[in-house]
Write a protein that holds these residues in place. Structure first.
Motif, mmCIF file in Angstrom:
data_model
loop_
_atom_site.group_PDB
_atom_site.id
_atom_site.type_symbol
_atom_site.label_atom_id
_atom_site.label_comp_id
_atom_site.label_asym_id
_atom_site.label_seq_id
_atom_site.Cartn_x
_atom_site.Cartn_y
_atom_site.Cartn_z
ATOM 1 N N ALA A 1 -15.380 10.762 3.425
ATOM 2 C CA ALA A 1 -14.714 9.525 3.822
ATOM 3 C C ALA A 1 -13.769 9.052 2.727
ATOM 4 N N THR A 2 -14.251 9.046 1.485
ATOM 5 C CA THR A 2 -13.387 8.568 0.402
ATOM 6 C C THR A 2 -12.215 9.515 0.199
ATOM 7 N N ALA A 3 -12.458 10.802 0.396
ATOM 8 C CA ALA A 3 -11.357 11.752 0.255
ATOM 9 C C ALA A 3 -10.295 11.460 1.302
ATOM 10 N N LEU A 4 -10.756 11.232 2.552
ATOM 11 C CA LEU A 4 -9.834 10.918 3.634
ATOM 12 C C LEU A 4 -9.035 9.658 3.295
ATOM 13 N N MET A 5 -9.771 8.669 2.823
ATOM 14 C CA MET A 5 -9.144 7.407 2.480
ATOM 15 C C MET A 5 -8.143 7.617 1.351
ATOM 16 N N PHE A 6 -8.500 8.441 0.421
ATOM 17 C CA PHE A 6 -7.627 8.700 -0.725
ATOM 18 C C PHE A 6 -6.310 9.319 -0.254
ATOM 19 N N VAL A 7 -6.445 10.289 0.645
ATOM 20 C CA VAL A 7 -5.241 10.943 1.157
ATOM 21 C C VAL A 7 -4.376 9.921 1.874
ATOM 22 N N GLY A 8 -5.040 9.118 2.729
ATOM 23 C CA GLY A 8 -4.287 8.077 3.450
ATOM 24 C C GLY A 8 -3.592 7.154 2.482
ATOM 25 N N ALA A 9 -4.343 6.727 1.465
ATOM 26 C CA ALA A 9 -3.794 5.780 0.497
ATOM 27 C C ALA A 9 -2.606 6.373 -0.243
ATOM 28 N N LEU A 10 -2.654 7.707 -0.435
ATOM 29 C CA LEU A 10 -1.502 8.349 -1.079
ATOM 30 C C LEU A 10 -0.234 8.138 -0.255
ATOM 31 N N PHE A 11 -0.417 8.263 1.069
ATOM 32 C CA PHE A 11 0.752 8.069 1.938
ATOM 33 C C PHE A 11 1.203 6.611 1.939
ATOM 34 N N VAL A 12 0.214 5.720 1.870
ATOM 35 C CA VAL A 12 0.577 4.292 1.753
ATOM 36 C C VAL A 12 1.402 4.096 0.496
ATOM 37 N N ALA A 13 0.912 4.717 -0.589
ATOM 38 C CA ALA A 13 1.617 4.573 -1.859
ATOM 39 C C ALA A 13 3.016 5.155 -1.773
ATOM 40 N N LYS A 14 3.141 6.259 -1.023
ATOM 41 C CA LYS A 14 4.445 6.900 -0.904
ATOM 42 C C LYS A 14 5.432 5.955 -0.224
ATOM 43 N N ARG A 15 4.950 5.300 0.865
ATOM 44 C CA ARG A 15 5.830 4.355 1.564
ATOM 45 C C ARG A 15 6.249 3.230 0.620
ATOM 46 N N ARG A 16 5.380 2.902 -0.297
ATOM 47 C CA ARG A 16 5.661 1.780 -1.197
ATOM 48 C C ARG A 16 6.554 2.175 -2.363
ATOM 49 N N LEU A 17 6.878 3.472 -2.484
ATOM 50 C CA LEU A 17 7.746 3.884 -3.598
ATOM 51 C C LEU A 17 9.122 3.263 -3.456
ATOM 52 N N ASP A 18 9.650 3.346 -2.222
ATOM 53 C CA ASP A 18 10.952 2.739 -1.983
ATOM 54 C C ASP A 18 10.869 2.006 -0.653
ATOM 55 N N PRO A 19 10.210 0.848 -0.639
ATOM 56 C CA PRO A 19 9.881 0.221 0.646
ATOM 57 C C PRO A 19 11.128 -0.333 1.339
ATOM 58 N N PRO A 20 11.185 -0.234 2.673
ATOM 59 C CA PRO A 20 12.286 -0.885 3.399
ATOM 60 C C PRO A 20 12.210 -2.403 3.227
ATOM 61 N N SER A 21 13.342 -3.065 3.436
ATOM 62 C CA SER A 21 13.413 -4.489 3.104
ATOM 63 C C SER A 21 12.493 -5.327 3.981
ATOM 64 N N ARG A 22 12.145 -4.812 5.169
ATOM 65 C CA ARG A 22 11.304 -5.628 6.038
ATOM 66 C C ARG A 22 9.888 -5.804 5.497
ATOM 67 N N LEU A 23 9.454 -4.877 4.614
ATOM 68 C CA LEU A 23 8.092 -4.969 4.073
ATOM 69 C C LEU A 23 8.021 -6.038 2.990
#
Lengths: 653, 407, 257
Positions: free
Chosen positions: A101-123
């Motif tokens: 579960a934590t591994a899954l969450m970690f992978v997901g969180a990585l993608f969240v982090a990726k989106r946050r690298l250069d977030p669109p202005s609406r975020l």
């Protein structure tokens, strides 16, 4: 050492979360009472979450998959962590499950982090930039802390240094993800969102349903507030709904007023309501401001007025009057928040209590009261457009198949062309129809969107009384606004009818082979979905089917169907007329021009007026009824030809 | 000057003098000549002359001289018959507004109505306060004229005027008092007078026939029909103005001396109103800009120079160049200006609706086919900026010239 | 805001197109002006039927109560209003210039001023200042012009369409406000004994009658270009020539000051 620290941390965080949840719940309950299905809602919640909410989120595959991984991983991890580390159930099986579960969450969180690298202005930024780190920290800490449980490393692996590090990590993780959830952190969306789904004010929206009609004010109860003056005037589940906002900014990206530079941003509005709910200023808001209104100047509290007409409070009046009620924000919102309801609620207070409908608003409302139409035309002229058409009146016929609801377009010379075209179609199809004539009144749409519930109910009740005198199978109208109001908003006041938009009805006529049609010859065509037909009533197919039947292949705009951009004519926006950087119809016309179509087909008098108001070179604007009437084949000769229709019918038999 | 044709010795002399530069013009059009084949040709059109009544006359006595040019004589003013009332059986008193010192169209209608009421026995008395510039009082049906000295009535002095009229009431006891029901003074004065005399007036009267007056009542959806009372406040076009008779305009004097009183209302004079502040609906001169205006600074400058109230088309408002309260048209403000100058406005139907009540429309536009040109009384096709600039200079020159003249 | 005691007189109006009862346009402007000047202390007075719902539209402008001198239709409002005002401490009485129902002669402010012996200002646009029992006011003239007047208190003032537009009437305050009725002596209006109201007859457009003495003149008049058939169009002229033409027209119309 970890085995002692972890349970303490976990249960402390959980306890704090429970306390926070209680506080938050009481905060919501400051709102006015609302009827909810407490248990049924809670039981329906998982399904609403997995199906209805996911259906909206899945429009963006990236974030949908990311969210499934992260949220799914987290929920699993949280439950297992409480079992394993909280209650000390050190089974290897649970350990491995927790690791997964934590591994899954970690992978997901990585993608969240990726989106946050250069977030669109609406975020939104601010604390939301911290969230992926917290997620990673939570997942990583529990992963490592669980390794000994799964028997992969020895229990004293890493010694006290690691234990200390892990405790810090776990502390960070659980404070963000457990008690941050109920104390106003970014994770609040999960907690409030779940309950919001359970006790949503429009439970009918779930499981494929649709609920778009505004809810009536109880005008007979003299103690009930007329609209919303302060945050606590919202119903408590509306307040809960505001709290569910995840600040993804999908509404901001879809909002026509925001794009036009009018001082409205639906996301900020909902966040302002949250500020009002808890009290404070909007200084901490980390997203885009209302265009032209700097952040940090507005503040409010649960018992303070939201709008101050002579100064600044939580929200400026012009923000509320910028909305076209196009529902694009509601359509896009993954948390199913009802922005339009909130805006109209606040408008109601401004109109009914303060008498502060801006610009032409007061005049239009006065006209509606005095002449039953917003333009203030003599009510006796309502049928002048059809002086030569010899239309049957309901008062003469009493009972018909189709009641043709003309709408206020009867007074507008442009719309009269549409009406005449549609009458031509009805006559060609030999439909048994009649109009109310002078008995018809404005449907009340504009009055209601301008917040004048009293005038709406006045008009609606009189219309319902008029309609009650006659028998008809369906009401057909060329005006999606009347259509919506008759279909979805008269019910609460006792008027239940089968109502069809003229595009739907023409589609039925065509598929029933009542019309002999040629093919369209006027060049390429695109179609503009009216908000009140599309998003409000889900009718995207019939107009396209009608156009297809007359040989038109629609050149779709990028923003079409449920993503259609408003023409700027809804919600009384042309009346309240809040200035922006550009005009909404101009933006929509730019969308239309992108398709290089020569004609834009519309199905709404408002859209027609707004799009035709665009100056300069532009495609021709034609109502669907006009396009169909143009290609009708047996013109003016139905009597001469004897009765071809019955003959054809005989042959079929 | 009479219409009798006279010989013109000078023209006859020119006709004889072949060296005179006008000799050819003074020749009678050739009536007959020898054609190329020796056949005599005649021009029947060359014969004769146009007589004083506009008809062609052929004078075969041979007296016609000096060519056949039409003699232009100023046509005489037809003398209308003089209507004389020596001993009036009764009086009808009219108090005209005299806007700008002249009878307004409304005043003339009122005098026409007065004459209808006076018939052949009554005399129509006009009451004028102060000086006037009207020189056609006789042709508009004034039998008697009571003119008060300006002293005491100048400016806004309704109370003094009512006192003067009350004195006249004691002297003549007129059968009817007629006043224009106008915003330019008559409506107010008439009501003050009625209140003073204790008479219930008929107001907004648009017809008086057989002693019965019909006037609009309430919001104009009903007529009040009654025996014409002594004080009648009549609307525009209540009757045809007098046109077939001349009248004496015999001076009338008040028998009693007017008592001075202390006015309770004191006129402190007109207030300078910035044209830009005048509500659009009331402004009498509007300079309105639309999509075709590119240089808005120049537009504002022009409005200031002309002293015009600014207006705008919907597009100009939408584009943010002008405030929404300046929008002219069906969805904006319906204006009633006497002169409406539309700069770069093509004339959408909604806009034309909004200026329906304007007297004179001037269009400045690049497109000679646009609808505004069809509506306009004067259109100038061209670049608006250049024309506005020229207009500003022209007005500036006029103002300077005016100042020099005054100095 | 001045410390004047202001009473605004209001009537029940009728929409000019539909004829439905409403707040009368000018009376509402009188109330608006009164609210500007006196705020909360403005008194609003009506003589007529206290059951008339249209009166609530005045309350909707933010008044707490509206006083009604109860009278049946077709009664004479003048004596009761005059009596009431004479006993009150009013310093300024505001009215509209013309009622929208009934006779609508616009005489009420004049008769009221005559009976009370107060001066009357017609077309009040603003009260600039009040000192020593004298008010300095602006009077509205046609075409947006203004005149400054000085008038002794107390006085009656009527407002016309040049006064500030009335604020929106809101449902909430309209529903909450009080209509307090007071019994008064009834005086019948003698008008309707002798006069009657009829639906308004449309007035014929005046025809241009040509009075010509000779056939030629008649011919000329008959063949003259009908007015309004399009105006003069100046094409391909220099901006100066165009400006000159416009200038001439402006001068002729007398709008250049």
């Amino acid at each position: 050492m970890l085995t002692t620290i972890l349970p303490i941390l976990l249960f402390a965080a959980l306890a704090l979360a429970v306390i926070g949840a209680g506080k938050r719940f009481l905060m919501w309950r400051r709102g006015r009472p609302a009827q909810v299905d407490w248990l049924g809602g809670l039981l329906a919640m998982p399904r609403r979450y997995m199906v209805d909410l996911h259906h909206v989120v899945a429009r963006d595959k990236y974030i949908a998959n990311t969210h499934v991984a992260t949220a799914g991983g987290f929920v699993l991890a949280a439950v297992l962590a409480i079992l394993v580390h909280g209650f000390g159930l050190h089974s290897r099986l649970l350990g491995f499950a927790l690791l997964a579960a934590t591994a899954l969450m970690f992978v997901g969180a990585l993608f969240v982090a990726k989106r946050r690298l250069d977030p669109p202005s609406r975020l939104s930024k601010g604390p939301w930039m911290r969230l992926p780190k917290s997620l990673l920290m939570f997942a990583a800490s529990f992963f490592i802390a669980t390794l000994p449980v799964a028997g992969i490393v020895s229990a004293d692996f890493g010694g006290w240094v690691l234990a200390l590090l892990l405790s810090v990590g776990v502390a960070w993780g659980v404070s963000e993800l457990f008690f941050g959830m109920t104390w106003g952190g970014p994770m609040k969306h999960a907690f409030a969102g779940a309950l919001h789904l359970a006790w949503h004010r429009r439970a009918e929206r779930f499981a494929g349903g649709r609920s778009t009609g505004l809810k009536a004010l109880d005008l007979d109860n003299r103690n009930a507030p007329l609209g919303v003056e302060k945050p606590t005037d919202f119903t408590w589940n509306q307040l809960l709904g505001f709290d569910a906002c995840v600040q993804c900014g999908k509404c901001e990206a879809a909002c026509p007023a925001y794009a036009a530079g009018q001082p409205l941003n639906p996301k900020k509005l909902i966040q302002d309501m949250v500020v009002g709910l808890a009290g404070g200023t909007d200084a901490k808001f980390a997203g885009s401001p209302y265009p032209g209104k700097p952040i940090g100047e507005h503040s409010g509290g649960p018992h303070l007025p939201i709008v101050n007409l002579n100064g600044k409070a939580l929200v400026d009046a012009e923000t509320l009057w910028s909305c076209t009620t196009c529902r694009a924000c509601v359509e896009e919102c993954p948390m199913m928040i009802e922005h339009v309801d909130a805006i109209v609620d606040m408008r109601r207070h401004l109109t009914l209590e303060k008498g502060a409908t801006p610009n032409k608003g007061a005049e239009v409302l006065d006209n509606l009261i005095a002449t039953d139409n917003p333009g203030g035309f003599a009510p006796g002229g309502r049928l002048n457009w059809a002086a030569d058409l010899n239309l049957a009146l309901m008062s003469d016929k009493q009972s018909v198949e189709v009641l043709f609801w003309v709408g206020d377009g009867a007074f507008d010379m442009r719309n009269q062309r549409t009406l005449r075209a549609f009458v031509k179609v009805l006559k060609a199809a030999q439909v048994d129809f009649a109009v109310l004539g002078l008995e018809e009144r404005d449907s009340g749409d504009v009055a209601r969107r301008l917040g004048d519930e009293a005038t709406f109910q006045l008009l609606a009740k009189r219309n319902i009384a008029t309609l009650g005198q006659y028998q008809f199978r369906t009401i057909v109208t060329c005006d999606p606004h009347s259509f919506h109001v008759l279909k979805n908003e008269y019910g609460e006041l006792g008027g239940h009818y089968q109502v069809l938009h003229h595009s739907t009805y023409m589609e039925q006529l065509i598929s029933g082979q009542k019309l002999t049609l040629g093919t369209h010859k006027g060049g390429s065509v695109t179609y503009h979905d009216p908000c009140y037909l599309g998003r409000y009533n889900g009718e995207y197919e019939a107009p396209r089917a009608v156009l297809k039947a007359i040989g038109i292949e629609v050149r779709e705009m990028e923003r079409s169907a449920f993503r259609s951009r408003c023409c700027g004519g809804g919600g009384g926006a042309p009346i309240t007329d809040i200035p922006g950087k550009q005009r909404i119809p101009d933006m929509r016309m730019a969308d239309i021009k992108e398709t290089a179509a020569e004609v834009v087909a519309v199905g709404c008098p408002q859209c027609t007026a707004m799009l035709e108001g665009v100056v300069g070179q532009r495609p021709e604007v034609k109502d669907i009824a006009e396009l169909v009437a143009d290609v009708l084949l047996e013109s003016a000769a139905p009597l001469k030809q004897g009765n071809p229709a019955p003959v054809a019918a005989m042959e079929v038999h | 000057m009479s219409e009798i044709i006279r010989r013109d010795p000078r023209v006859e002399w020119i006709a004889r003098n072949r060296l005179h530069p006008l000799h050819a013009a003074a020749q009678p059009a050739a009536v007959s000549w020898m054609g190329p084949n020796g056949v005599i040709r005649k021009n029947p059109h060359g014969v004769g002359f146009i007589g004083p009544n506009g008809l062609k006359r052929i004078d075969r006595s041979g007296g016609q001289q000096g060519g056949s040019q039409k003699r232009s004589t100023a046509s005489a003013v037809v003398q209308l018959p003089l209507h004389v009332i020596e001993q009036p059986a009764f009086h009808i008193v009219v108090v005209p507004d005299m806007v700008g010192g002249r009878l307004s169209a409304h005043d003339k209608d009122l005098l026409g109505l007065a004459h209808k009421l006076a018939g052949s026995d009554g005399a129509v008395v006009a009451v004028i306060f102060g000086e006037h510039k009207e020189n056609a009082l006789d042709c508009n049906g004034v039998d008697r004229l009571l003119q008060f000295e300006a002293d005491g009535f100048s400016g806004y002095a309704p109370e003094a005027r009512v006192l003067a009229l009350a004195a006249l009431e004691r002297q003549l006891t007129p059968r009817h008092w007629l006043l224009p029901d106008s915003r330019t003074g008559g409506g107010e004065l008439g009501r003050r007078l009625a209140a003073k005399l204790g008479v219930r007036p008929a107001t907004r009267v648009w017809q008086v026939a057989d002693g019965v007056s019909s006037g609009r009542a309430g919001a104009g959806r009903e007529d009040l029909v009654q025996q014409a009372p002594r004080v009648v406040l009549a609307a525009v076009e209540c009757a045809e103005p007098v046109s077939e008779t001349r009248h004496e305009v015999r001076a009338l004097a008040l028998n009693e001396a007017l008592v001075r009183h202390i006015p309770r209302i004191q006129d402190l004079g007109a207030v300078a109103v910035d044209p830009a502040q005048i509500p659009m609906a009331e402004a009498e001169f509007i300079l309105s800009g639309g999509n075709g205006v590119k240089d808005w600074a120049l537009f504002h400058q022009a409005a200031a120079a002309l002293g015009a109230t600014e207006g705008a088309s919907r597009v100009a408002v939408d584009d943010g160049y002008m405030g929404r309260e300046r929008q002219v048209g069906a969805s904006g403000i319906w204006v009633t200006a006497r002169v409406y100058v539309a700069v770069g406005i093509s004339g959408a139907i909604q806009h034309l609706q909004g200026i329906g009540a304007c007297d004179k429309v001037v269009a400045i536009n690049l497109d000679p086919t646009c609808d505004m040109i069809k509506r306009a009384d004067l259109s100038v096709i061209g670049e608006s900026a250049a024309i506005l600039q020229a207009l500003i200079e022209r007005v500036a020159a006029y103002r300077q010239g005016g100042a020099r003249d005054a100095a | 805001m001045t410390e004047l005691n202001i009473v605004a007189l209001v009537s029940v109006g009728a929409h000019p197109l539909s004829g439905r009862p409403r707040r009368a346009e000018q009376d509402a402007r009188a109330v608006e002006l009164g609210l500007h000047l006196a705020g909360e202390r403005l008194q609003v007075l009506h003589a007529g039927d206290p059951q008339q719902e249209a009166l609530r539209a005045y309350l909707g402008m933010g008044l707490n109560q509206l006083k009604i001198l109860e009278q049946p239709a077709h009664s004479d409002a003048l004596p009761v209003l005059a009596d009431y005002l004479a006993d009150s401490s009013a310093q300024l009485v505001l009215t509209g210039s013309q009622a929208e129902t009934g006779e609508g002669s616009g005489m009420l402010p004049f008769l009221l001023a005559e009976q009370l012996g107060w001066p009357l200002v017609v077309g009040l646009a603003a009260v600039e200042q009040v000192s020593d029992g004298v008010a300095q006011v602006l009077q509205a003239l046609p075409r947006g012009q203004r005149r400054r007047l000085q008038v002794r208190l107390p006085f009656v003032a009527s407002v016309d369409n040049a006064a500030p537009t009335a604020r929106q009437s809101a449902f909430g305050p309209a529903r909450r406000g009080l209509l307090t009725a007071e019994e008064v002596e009834l005086v019948a209006d003698p008008l309707f004994a002798s006069a009657q109201l009829q639906p308004a007859k449309p007035r014929p457009k005046r025809l241009k009658v040509i009075k010509a003495k000779t056939g030629a003149e008649r011919m000329k008049a008959a063949t003259a270009k009908a007015s309004g058939g399009g105006g003069q169009v100046l094409k391909d002229v220099s901006p100066e020539a165009g400006a000159e033409a416009i200038f001439k027209l402006l001068l002729e119309e007398g709008v250049l000051r």
